[in-house]
Design a protein around this motif. Structure first.
Motif, PDB file in Angstrom:
ATOM      1  N   GLU A   1       0.851  -1.179   0.000  1.00  0.00           N
ATOM      2  CA  GLU A   1       0.000   0.000   0.000  1.00  0.00           C
ATOM      3  C   GLU A   1       0.893   1.237   0.000  1.00  0.00           C
TER       4      GLU A   1
ATOM      5  N   TYR B   1      13.146  -4.234   5.790  1.00  0.00           N
ATOM      6  CA  TYR B   1      12.297  -4.851   6.824  1.00  0.00           C
ATOM      7  C   TYR B   1      13.067  -5.103   8.124  1.00  0.00           C
TER       8      TYR B   1
ATOM      9  N   ARG C   1      13.461  -2.311  10.194  1.00  0.00           N
ATOM     10  CA  ARG C   1      13.192  -1.110  10.989  1.00  0.00           C
ATOM     11  C   ARG C   1      12.434  -1.534  12.243  1.00  0.00           C
TER      12      ARG C   1
END
Ligand code: UDX
Length: 441
Positions: free
Chosen positions: A155, A249, A251
């Motif tokens: 998204e 990925y 974080r």
């Protein structure tokens, strides 16, 4: 290039983005959805959710006459390919509810011409494509070909993800289907993996589960960093330079939300369980994620002693920036948990206006303010839940002056510790060792 007539069933997020992108590639697309108000809005050029660039793409493709919107199947249709992109919401046990997929496929059985391809884009349990093939045969349509073509749209960058995918997965049962999929996707430059349908279905689940695992992993490392005085952002950077690990990925923060990771991880745990396998690692990933989103409650309680009567502002309600999607957003769980502690909770988001939450066993509509300064005034603490750039760019010096206690829990590690200190903010973050005592006023 060959123009293919394509029917897309489901004008939700995946269906609409996919349909518009196929139209842009030059195909003729008919988008079907049972929701009349959605179809009416789309015919008027309105997109029922927020996704950068989509309204413009819709206007352009409607103008070009390459996409049309319907509430029922044009029967019979001349479409050589149908895309099934309906929702597969979780059942109470966490497995995928396939009711809409079955309805879509039954409708296509009546509508599609001989030999057409039914491409499943909805995320479905492994083995579903084979079951759908049997279902079609039982309805007198053994000629229809079933394919599994999982989507990997993020998204906020969905259009880019369709036009520049990392890979395309074609799960097929015969060569003619592969050929059709190659033709429809012509013009997209990405590696193609052709496989059987069960493998394609598994690639989707395994990819999401792996990314979710990376997130829960780094969140656990962050929690340890806090206890031993290390900085997780630098740990992640140092790890990510190794190409075997990669930087994405990693974080640390309040964990993953959204329409895919939470649903797909639980579904894969179920799929494994039904196949007689206990997916321990993924169960832990899900648990860590659930716990991580409530980390601010634990930490603020630790500092304040009690949260009863404290005014706490949640900055961000969308599950991530760039979207108005609140599905499985940590903000909602945080709201409920803080209320349960007796806190007064305010919410702020640049695009979300209201959100539904379960408060004391009842479903309530909660208002969301769009002016951060308004909801921060007089607050005892703020929590950055979503890393909207608007929040990073706040005048924190001003904020610190009019908060009752200038305590900010940065749940996404986006605020700069030095700048916050200069602004007079007491910063708590996830795994950056900032454990300063809080000046209670
Ligand atoms: C995801 C997948 O990326 C996509 O391929 C799939 O089709 C659908 O699910 P999306 O849900 O849009 O896409 O969001 P994504 O950008 O992947 O982020 C998912 C969640 O993980 C967000 O809540 C985000 O905040 C969180 N996240 C992501 C982290 O906490 N840390 C990270 O390092 C990355």
């Amino acid at each position: 290039m060959v123009t293919i007539n394509v029917v897309v069933v489901g004008a939700g997020y995946v269906g609409l983005v996919t349909g518009l992108c196929f139209a842009k590639l030059g195909h003729s697309v008919a988008c079907v959805d049972v929701d009349e108000s959605k179809i009416k809005a789309l015919r008027q050029g309105q997109v029922p959710f927020y996704e950068p660039g989509l309204v413009e793409l819709l206007g352009e493709q409607v103008q070009e006459g390459r996409i049309s919107f319907h509430t029922t199947f044009p029967e019979p249709t001349d479409a050589a390919m149908a895309v099934v992109a309906v929702g597969t919401p979780p059942t109470p046990t966490g497995s995928a509810d396939l009711t809409s997929v079955f309805m879509a496929v039954d409708g296509l059985a009546r509508a599609l011409p001989h030999g057409a391809v039914v491409a499943i884009k909805s995320t479905v349990p492994v083995g579903t494509a084979s079951k759908l093939k049997e279902r079609l045969a039982a309805q007198g349509r053994p000629d229809l070909r079933v394919a599994s073509v999982p989507e990997f749209l993020r998204e906020g960058q969905a259009i880019q993800d369709v036009f520049r995918p990392y890979r395309m997965i074609f799960g097929v049962m015969d060569e003619a289907t592969e050929q059709m999929l190659r033709t429809v996707h012509e013009g997209l430059d990405a590696p193609v993996v052709v496989t059987d349908t069960a493998t394609a279905e598994m690639i989707k689940y395994a990819s999401n589960a792996f990314l979710a695992t990376k997130i829960s992993f780094i969140n656990e490392i962050a929690n340890i960093c806090d206890r031993v005085g290390a900085d997780v952002t630098q740990v992640a950077y140092g790890m990510g330079l190794d190409p075997r690990i990669g930087p994405s990925y990693l974080r640390a923060g309040l964990g993953y939300g959204g329409s895919c990771f939470p649903k797909d991880t639980r579904a894969l745990v179920n799929i494994a369980g039904e196949a007689g396998y206990d997916f321990q690692l993924l169960r832990a990933v899900v648990e860590v994620n659930q716990r991580q989103r409530l980390e601010p409650v634990r930490r603020l309680k630790e500092s304040f002693g009690t949260l009863a009567g404290r005014v706490i502002t949640l900055l961000g309600v969308a599950f991530k920036p760039g979207t108005d999607d609140v599905r499985e957003s940590p903000a909602i769980d945080l709201y409920v948990a803080l209320m349960a502690e007796g806190a007064v909770v305010r919410m702020c988001d640049p695009v979300v206006r209201r959100v539904r939450g379960w408060i004391s066993g009842a479903s309530k509509i909660l208002d969301v303010c769009n002016d951060p300064y308004l909801v921060l005034a007089g607050a005892d603490a703020a929590v950055v839940v979503t890393e909207w750039p608007e929040f990073v760019a706040l005048d924190w010096r001003r904020v610190a002056r009019f908060m009752r206690c200038p305590v900010v829990f940065d749940g996404r590690n986006v605020l700069k510790p030095d700048e916050m200190k200069m602004a007079g903010v007491v910063l708590l973050s996830v795994g950056r060792g900032c454990r300063s005592p809080i000046p209670l006023r």
